[in-house]
Design a protein around this motif. Structure first.
Motif, PDB file in Angstrom:
ATOM      1  N   ALA A 188      -9.799   3.948   6.785  1.00  0.00           N
ATOM      2  CA  ALA A 188      -9.713   5.409   6.700  1.00  0.00           C
ATOM      3  C   ALA A 188      -8.371   5.909   7.212  1.00  0.00           C
ATOM      4  O   ALA A 188      -7.754   6.819   6.622  1.00  0.00           O
ATOM      5  N   ALA A 189      -7.894   5.347   8.312  1.00  0.00           N
ATOM      6  CA  ALA A 189      -6.604   5.763   8.859  1.00  0.00           C
ATOM      7  C   ALA A 189      -5.457   5.363   7.924  1.00  0.00           C
ATOM      8  O   ALA A 189      -4.492   6.121   7.737  1.00  0.00           O
ATOM      9  N   ALA A 190      -5.548   4.183   7.317  1.00  0.00           N
ATOM     10  CA  ALA A 190      -4.524   3.758   6.352  1.00  0.00           C
ATOM     11  C   ALA A 190      -4.486   4.704   5.156  1.00  0.00           C
ATOM     12  O   ALA A 190      -3.421   5.072   4.659  1.00  0.00           O
ATOM     13  N   GLN A 191      -5.679   5.090   4.700  1.00  0.00           N
ATOM     14  CA  GLN A 191      -5.778   6.037   3.586  1.00  0.00           C
ATOM     15  C   GLN A 191      -5.157   7.374   3.976  1.00  0.00           C
ATOM     16  O   GLN A 191      -4.421   8.003   3.211  1.00  0.00           O
ATOM     17  N   ALA A 192      -5.460   7.869   5.204  1.00  0.00           N
ATOM     18  CA  ALA A 192      -4.922   9.146   5.676  1.00  0.00           C
ATOM     19  C   ALA A 192      -3.398   9.094   5.782  1.00  0.00           C
ATOM     20  O   ALA A 192      -2.708  10.082   5.516  1.00  0.00           O
ATOM     21  N   ALA A 193      -2.870   7.944   6.179  1.00  0.00           N
ATOM     22  CA  ALA A 193      -1.412   7.793   6.259  1.00  0.00           C
ATOM     23  C   ALA A 193      -0.776   7.937   4.879  1.00  0.00           C
ATOM     24  O   ALA A 193       0.225   8.636   4.698  1.00  0.00           O
ATOM     25  N   LEU A 194      -1.370   7.270   3.887  1.00  0.00           N
ATOM     26  CA  LEU A 194      -0.864   7.386   2.524  1.00  0.00           C
ATOM     27  C   LEU A 194      -0.847   8.836   2.055  1.00  0.00           C
ATOM     28  O   LEU A 194       0.127   9.335   1.473  1.00  0.00           O
ATOM     29  N   GLN A 195      -1.947   9.540   2.295  1.00  0.00           N
ATOM     30  CA  GLN A 195      -2.070  10.925   1.850  1.00  0.00           C
ATOM     31  C   GLN A 195      -1.043  11.826   2.539  1.00  0.00           C
ATOM     32  O   GLN A 195      -0.474  12.726   1.920  1.00  0.00           O
ATOM     33  N   ALA A 196      -0.805  11.586   3.826  1.00  0.00           N
ATOM     34  CA  ALA A 196       0.162  12.407   4.559  1.00  0.00           C
ATOM     35  C   ALA A 196       1.572  12.211   4.012  1.00  0.00           C
ATOM     36  O   ALA A 196       2.314  13.183   3.806  1.00  0.00           O
ATOM     37  N   PHE A 197       1.941  10.973   3.753  1.00  0.00           N
ATOM     38  CA  PHE A 197       3.280  10.718   3.216  1.00  0.00           C
ATOM     39  C   PHE A 197       3.449  11.338   1.833  1.00  0.00           C
ATOM     40  O   PHE A 197       4.505  11.881   1.498  1.00  0.00           O
ATOM     41  N   PHE A 247       9.025   6.895  -0.526  1.00  0.00           N
ATOM     42  CA  PHE A 247       9.519   5.588  -0.096  1.00  0.00           C
ATOM     43  C   PHE A 247       8.595   4.940   0.933  1.00  0.00           C
ATOM     44  O   PHE A 247       8.697   3.754   1.202  1.00  0.00           O
ATOM     45  N   GLU A 248       7.686   5.721   1.523  1.00  0.00           N
ATOM     46  CA  GLU A 248       6.733   5.173   2.486  1.00  0.00           C
ATOM     47  C   GLU A 248       5.478   4.632   1.802  1.00  0.00           C
ATOM     48  O   GLU A 248       4.605   4.074   2.462  1.00  0.00           O
ATOM     49  N   ARG A 249       5.379   4.816   0.487  1.00  0.00           N
ATOM     50  CA  ARG A 249       4.151   4.401  -0.204  1.00  0.00           C
ATOM     51  C   ARG A 249       3.957   2.885  -0.151  1.00  0.00           C
ATOM     52  O   ARG A 249       2.839   2.401   0.024  1.00  0.00           O
ATOM     53  N   ALA A 250       5.039   2.141  -0.293  1.00  0.00           N
ATOM     54  CA  ALA A 250       4.904   0.675  -0.294  1.00  0.00           C
ATOM     55  C   ALA A 250       4.354   0.186   1.046  1.00  0.00           C
ATOM     56  O   ALA A 250       3.412  -0.616   1.097  1.00  0.00           O
ATOM     57  N   MET A 307       3.935  -4.677  -3.465  1.00  0.00           N
ATOM     58  CA  MET A 307       4.957  -5.664  -3.774  1.00  0.00           C
ATOM     59  C   MET A 307       5.887  -5.167  -4.887  1.00  0.00           C
ATOM     60  O   MET A 307       7.121  -5.304  -4.807  1.00  0.00           O
ATOM     61  N   LEU A 308       5.304  -4.565  -5.915  1.00  0.00           N
ATOM     62  CA  LEU A 308       6.117  -4.042  -7.014  1.00  0.00           C
ATOM     63  C   LEU A 308       7.049  -2.927  -6.548  1.00  0.00           C
ATOM     64  O   LEU A 308       8.238  -2.882  -6.915  1.00  0.00           O
ATOM     65  N   LEU A 309       6.515  -2.025  -5.718  1.00  0.00           N
ATOM     66  CA  LEU A 309       7.349  -0.939  -5.200  1.00  0.00           C
ATOM     67  C   LEU A 309       8.463  -1.494  -4.316  1.00  0.00           C
ATOM     68  O   LEU A 309       9.602  -1.004  -4.360  1.00  0.00           O
ATOM     69  N   ALA A 310       8.155  -2.501  -3.534  1.00  0.00           N
ATOM     70  CA  ALA A 310       9.166  -3.090  -2.661  1.00  0.00           C
ATOM     71  C   ALA A 310      10.290  -3.731  -3.466  1.00  0.00           C
ATOM     72  O   ALA A 310      11.469  -3.637  -3.110  1.00  0.00           O
ATOM     73  N   VAL A 311       9.922  -4.405  -4.569  1.00  0.00           N
ATOM     74  CA  VAL A 311      10.939  -4.983  -5.454  1.00  0.00           C
ATOM     75  C   VAL A 311      11.814  -3.873  -6.034  1.00  0.00           C
ATOM     76  O   VAL A 311      13.058  -3.954  -6.055  1.00  0.00           O
ATOM     77  N   GLN A 312      11.178  -2.835  -6.505  1.00  0.00           N
ATOM     78  CA  GLN A 312      11.891  -1.733  -7.165  1.00  0.00           C
ATOM     79  C   GLN A 312      12.835  -1.015  -6.206  1.00  0.00           C
ATOM     80  O   GLN A 312      13.936  -0.602  -6.591  1.00  0.00           O
ATOM     81  N   ARG A 313      12.428  -0.885  -4.946  1.00  0.00           N
ATOM     82  CA  ARG A 313      13.197  -0.080  -3.998  1.00  0.00           C
ATOM     83  C   ARG A 313      13.988  -0.917  -2.997  1.00  0.00           C
ATOM     84  O   ARG A 313      14.601  -0.383  -2.081  1.00  0.00           O
ATOM     85  N   GLY A 314      13.956  -2.240  -3.172  1.00  0.00           N
ATOM     86  CA  GLY A 314      14.743  -3.093  -2.294  1.00  0.00           C
ATOM     87  C   GLY A 314      14.247  -3.123  -0.863  1.00  0.00           C
ATOM     88  O   GLY A 314      15.041  -3.280   0.075  1.00  0.00           O
ATOM     89  N   GLN A 315      12.921  -2.993  -0.644  1.00  0.00           N
ATOM     90  CA  GLN A 315      12.351  -3.005   0.695  1.00  0.00           C
ATOM     91  C   GLN A 315      11.924  -4.442   1.025  1.00  0.00           C
ATOM     92  O   GLN A 315      10.776  -4.844   0.811  1.00  0.00           O
ATOM     93  N   ALA A 316      12.877  -5.221   1.561  1.00  0.00           N
ATOM     94  CA  ALA A 316      12.669  -6.656   1.764  1.00  0.00           C
ATOM     95  C   ALA A 316      11.500  -6.932   2.700  1.00  0.00           C
ATOM     96  O   ALA A 316      10.692  -7.838   2.457  1.00  0.00           O
ATOM     97  N   SER A 317      11.421  -6.205   3.780  1.00  0.00           N
ATOM     98  CA  SER A 317      10.366  -6.466   4.764  1.00  0.00           C
ATOM     99  C   SER A 317       8.983  -6.266   4.152  1.00  0.00           C
ATOM    100  O   SER A 317       8.084  -7.095   4.324  1.00  0.00           O
ATOM    101  N   VAL A 318       8.809  -5.168   3.435  1.00  0.00           N
ATOM    102  CA  VAL A 318       7.516  -4.912   2.794  1.00  0.00           C
ATOM    103  C   VAL A 318       7.218  -5.979   1.753  1.00  0.00           C
ATOM    104  O   VAL A 318       6.081  -6.452   1.627  1.00  0.00           O
ATOM    105  N   LEU A 319       8.253  -6.404   1.026  1.00  0.00           N
ATOM    106  CA  LEU A 319       8.074  -7.418  -0.006  1.00  0.00           C
ATOM    107  C   LEU A 319       7.554  -8.721   0.599  1.00  0.00           C
ATOM    108  O   LEU A 319       6.581  -9.308   0.116  1.00  0.00           O
ATOM    109  N   VAL A 320       8.207  -9.183   1.676  1.00  0.00           N
ATOM    110  CA  VAL A 320       7.820 -10.455   2.297  1.00  0.00           C
ATOM    111  C   VAL A 320       6.396 -10.389   2.817  1.00  0.00           C
ATOM    112  O   VAL A 320       5.575 -11.297   2.595  1.00  0.00           O
ATOM    113  N   ARG A 321       6.060  -9.302   3.508  1.00  0.00           N
ATOM    114  CA  ARG A 321       4.717  -9.191   4.077  1.00  0.00           C
ATOM    115  C   ARG A 321       3.655  -9.022   2.986  1.00  0.00           C
ATOM    116  O   ARG A 321       2.535  -9.518   3.101  1.00  0.00           O
TER     117      ARG A 321
END
Length: 980
Positions: free
Chosen positions: A827-836, A843-846, A873-887
């Motif tokens: 629920a908290a993860a969902q709320a974080a997505l909605q707030a962003f 850019f915080e969606r990934a 993973m797809l968003l991280a590739v598209q936006r060059g977010q290496a840390s999100v991609l690896v995790r």
């Protein structure tokens, strides 16, 4: 005779004055000489006895602080009959004066009120009798009996006697008029020692000489044609009466139509003006009212005044419009005589060029109780008799709004039915036009050639574009506004031109500063519907603004632009300084309507080298834009100013910090790093050095280099103000935590929390609480972590900062994970997505999807977890977010049900070899590998197998349907439905 004691008298007072009355006001009325406490005590006694008064008391309502008595009265029925012009009923209802059989109530103030009310109603009765006499004579009937009643009503009312002497026609009427004169003369001499006025004697002499005026002629079946003479437009056709409202119904004018109908039905408005900007729909609404009255068999006349511009022509056109036969002599006197005995509603369309002659309408109304005018004009007539209904644009909020529906109706008339995909752009178009009906009609002409976004773009570039598709003989906005402009005084033209430099709304202070005009000029512009009042602020319709700019003198607008820049930059620079640790909702709310103009002022100052204005406004502007999540504006405005400065200019460093901070929060990490590192190379000092190092610390967070920059910022901030010290402290703590030095961060946070509260630094209090929650959670104390995070969340929610709300919800999700509460974690993860998403931080969606995937995986929902992790993973590739991609790769490998063990190990080995991994990423991968408990041989095989892999191959393993373009797969997933 009524038992007239004080409780009964108070009941009568309440019945005659419907509505709530405070106990305080009633106490003063009954005992004005008593103090507040004694007066209220006296009133309580009267109220107690009032309950025992005779008669029904169902309508009596008594509350602690007020009371009322709602009950029908003949006085109220009399007032209603007068308002509705039901003269016979009114006269019958007041057969004797109000409460004429009662004595004193014992309360002098109450007795005085009853006396004044009695006199007022007597005067109203006299007016009703005069109106009934006029009405009866207009019908060709004898009014001698009514004249007798009027003469006896108040023998000393000389105005009534003069009325009788003037109106007497038949022998019986002349007899009653003469008798009233003799009674008046006798009473004045015997009681006051005075004589009647000279005019009264003249009227009596004329009556005695039996000079009788001809009765009003009946209305002819067809009036002879009359022309408006005395004007250059003599060849204009005579006015004609329209049939019931042609064409489209007045969409969105239900409330105005009901109000006008109510005013006319009740007889409250004898001169009703429908006012508003040209093209706002005044004539359309008036035609709807006209059609409604015709449907009720009311006597109506429609008079078009467009070709008329003199008093003589006005009167002659009205005479032709109402069907009055042409005679020699004064048209005004003939009209007064013609209307005197008739009940009629006369519609006067397009009166704005005749405002100096509006007094003629008041003169006609005074002599004709049954006459009413409904006038359309671009500004009210400002006569005492007038009721003005000022039209604004149609409601234009969304596809269900009247403005949108009007556009759709016009489009259908052109053979174009709006598709569902067009609804959004059309709604934006009609909102830009602010619901102006003529502008909507003209803009619709383009819909068969251009899509709505193109029409809007053309309009913003050139407002005259809207007229380009108008019919040659039709109305255009250019002609409407040009005619209005020509009628403005030079001072009004200059003021309107100056105000056209304002992009949004303005207050009176801004209007005065920019236009250099006094309030009287603004009032005249408001009367002409050019300056609109909206929620306590002033506004120009966007098309009025653009037309004014085109017609104005260039020197006027040039000087106004400079004053505009000075005013709005001074507004944002006004002390006290805005600080990130302090959130003042009132100040932020006051700046919101001015944002667009502040940005325009900034660009003007940069273009004209007013760096003094830029320097004064820069700090507050950057903080305000950050507080209101206008990060794109912040980055763009800083870059705009920097482009006009030499590299070594003193303002380059603070402007670079403003741009880099905004770019980082927008997820444009490369831009933030490039701008900040270039500025640091010039060796800045003070606040700019602190901010630039904070940016570099954020860029490198999770690496030791980030700690180095954070420590520099912390060191440089020691000599700065409290705001900078807390900002640097916040960043240092985050960088320490990012490299696993939580124990080192904890005492810094503990010392910082009381400091934030002592300085009322709400923002930093929330940040410190959130960090304390995260650190406590990381150290295993998730209960304390949750408490701190919830306290932080409450602060951010009060601030309405969606970015910080999202970060806090993210921390709560991790804390719930430590507590083993998978439902709250998700629920908290969902709320974080909605707030962003609500705050506009895509850019915080990934990162948010990665967190949600973890939560779903923990809850056993592997299918939804795989969807979330795949999109991350797809968003991280598209936006060059290496840390999100690896995790994401690591988590997806663990959640993927079709991967064999050796493939999972190989994917994790591949992820561990990616460059620029943060400390947390390395730790996460190590934990993931350890959970699989591989042997040394398995690890060696996995590393060898993945050595030749590239990102596309790994994505192909993990994501069915993978192509060389992650954007294409993202689009497919979006059509299927986004992960929530």
């Amino acid at each position: 005779m009524l038992d007239w004691q004080l409780p009964v008298a108070l009941l009568a007072y309440l019945a005659l004055r419907p509505g709530w009355h405070s106990r305080e006001s009633l106490a003063v009325l009954l005992r004005p000489d008593a103090g507040s406490r004694d007066g209220r005590a006296y009133l309580r006694g009267v109220i107690h006895r009032m309950r025992d008064a005779p008669g029904p008391l169902e309508g009596l309502l008594i509350e602690d602080t007020r009371l009322r008595f709602d009950t029908p009265t003949d006085a109220a029925e009399f007032e209603l009959a007068v308002r509705q012009g039901q003269w016979q009923l009114a006269v019958q209802l007041q057969h004797e004066p109000l409460l004429s059989q009662v004595g004193s109530s014992g309360a002098p103030g109450l007795d005085d009120w009853f006396f004044e009310e009695r006199q007022r109603l007597r005067k109203r009765l006299g007016s009703a009798l005069m109106a009934w006499i006029t009405e009866r004579q207009g019908e060709g009937r004898d009014a001698a009996e009514l004249m007798q009643r009027l003469g006896e009503h108040d023998a000393q009312d000389e105005e009534a006697v003069q009325f009788l002497l003037e109106k007497a026609r038949t022998p019986l009427e002349r007899y009653e008029a003469a008798a009233a004169f003799r009674t008046l003369q006798r009473r004045l001499v015997t009681e006051l020692g005075q004589k009647p006025l000279a005019r009264t004697f003249q009227l009596h002499d004329a009556l005695q000489a039996k000079v009788q005026a001809a009765p009003p002629p009946p209305a002819p079946a067809a009036a002879p044609e009359r022309k408006a003479v005395g004007t250059p437009k003599d060849d204009a056709p005579a006015a004609v009466q329209p049939v019931a409202a042609p064409g489209l119904a007045p969409l969105g004018r239900t409330a105005e139509l009901a109000r006008i109908g109510s005013l006319l039905d009740r007889g409250e408005a004898r001169l009703l003006t429908i006012a508003g900007l040209g093209g706002i729909g005044k004539t359309c609404l008036a035609r709807a009212v006209h059609a409604r009255l015709l449907g009720q068999d009311a006597a109506c006349a429609w008079v078009d005044l467009r070709p008329v511009d003199t008093l003589h022509a006005l009167l002659d056109t009205i005479a032709a419009g109402v069907g009055m036969p042409a005679r020699d002599g004064s048209v005004q006197e003939q009209l007064a005589y013609w209307f005197a005995g008739r009940r009629m509603v006369v519609f006067l369309d397009n009166f704005e060029q005749l405002l100096t002659h509006a007094g003629a309408l008041a003169g006609l109304l005074r002599g004709a109780p049954g006459l009413r005018f409904v006038v359309t004009s671009r500004e009210p007539l400002r006569l005492p008799e007038e009721h003005a209904v000022v039209l604004q644009g149609l409601d234009c909020r969304g596809p269900q709004s009247p403005a949108f529906q009007l556009f759709a109706l016009h489009a259908e008339r052109l053979g174009h039915s709006l598709a569902s995909a067009e609804q959004g752009p059309v709604a934006e178009l009609v909102e830009y036009l602010e619901g102006l009906p003529l502008a909507i009609e003209l803009a619709t002409n383009w819909i068969t050639l251009l899509p709505a976004p193109s029409i809007l773009a053309e309009l913003r570039a050139d407002p005259g574009f809207v007229d380009s598709a108008a019919a040659p003989s039709g109305r255009s906005l250019r002609s409407v506004f040009h005619a209005t402009w020509q009628q403005l005084e030079p001072a009004e033209q200059d003021a309107l031109a100056a105000l056209s430099t304002v992009q949004g709304t303005m207050d009176l202070e801004a209007a005065r500063a920019i236009a250099q005009a006094d309030a009287a000029v603004f009032l005249r512009l408001a009367h002409k519907s050019l300056l609109q009042r909206l929620d306590g602020r002033f506004n120009l319709h966007p098309l009025v603004r653009e037309f004014a700019r085109k017609l104005a003198r260039s020197e006027v607008t040039g000087q106004a632009e400079a004053r505009h820049a000075a005013h709005f930059l001074a507004e944002i620079a006004r002390p006290p300084a805005m600080r990130s640790g302090e959130f003042v909702p009132e100040r932020v709310a006051g700046l919101l309507p001015k944002t667009e103009d502040i940005a325009k002022a900034w660009r003007h100052a940069a273009d004209h080298g007013r760096w003094d204005l830029v320097a004064a406004a820069m700090s507050n502007l950057g903080m305000y834009l950050m507080m209101t999540s206008r990060l794109e504006d912040s980055a763009r405005l800083a870059a705009y100013a920097r482009a006009s400065l030499a590299p070594g200019h003193p303002l380059q460093a603070p402007l670079s910090a403003m741009q880099a901070l905004a770019a980082f929060r927008l997820g444009r990490i490369d831009e933030a790093e490039e701008v900040a590192s270039a500025a640091l190379a010039h060796g800045p000092a003070g606040v700019p050095a602190v901010l630039l190092n904070i940016v570099m610390a954020r860029v490198n967070r999770g690496r030791e280099q980030g700690v180095v920059h954070a420590e520099r910022a912390f060191s440089d901030a020691a000599s700065e103000d409290m705001d900078m010290r807390m900002w640097a402290t916040d960043e240092l703590v985050q960088c320490l935590c990012a490299v696993g030095r939580d124990e080192q961060a904890l005492p810094i946070l503990a010392a910082n929390l009381p400091l934030t509260r002592e300085n009322n630094a709400i923002f930093y209090e929330g940040r410190t609480l959130a960090l304390l929650g995260a650190v406590r959670t990381a150290l295993g104390d998730w209960r304390e972590g949750l408490a701190r995070l919830h306290a932080a969340l409450a602060i951010f929610q009060r601030m309405k900062d969606q970015y910080l709300i999202g970060l806090c919800q993210r921390g709560l999700s991790l804390a719930h994970a430590r507590a083993g509460d998978t439902a709250s974690q998700a629920a908290a993860a969902q709320a974080a997505l909605q707030a962003f998403e609500a705050g506009g931080f895509p850019f915080e969606r990934a990162e948010g999807l990665l967190l949600l995937g973890k939560a779903l995986q923990a809850a056993g929902d592997d299918a939804r977890a795989a969807d979330a992790l795949g999109e991350a993973m797809l968003l991280a590739v598209q936006r060059g977010q290496a840390s999100v991609l690896v995790r994401s790769i690591a988590k997806l490998a663990g959640a993927h049900g079709k991967l064999a063990r050796h493939q999972r190990l190989a994917v994790l080995a591949f992820a561990g070899r990616q460059p620029d991994l943060r400390w947390q990423d390395t730790a996460s991968l190590r934990a993931r590998l350890d959970s699989l408990r591989p042997s040394a041989e398995e690890l060696e095989t996995a590393r060898a197998a993945s050595a030749e892999w590239d990102l596309a191959y790994v994505c192909g393993l993990l994501l069915p349907g993978w192509s060389a373009s992650p954007a294409a797969l993202l689009e497919q997933r979006t059509r299927r439905g986004r992960v929530q």
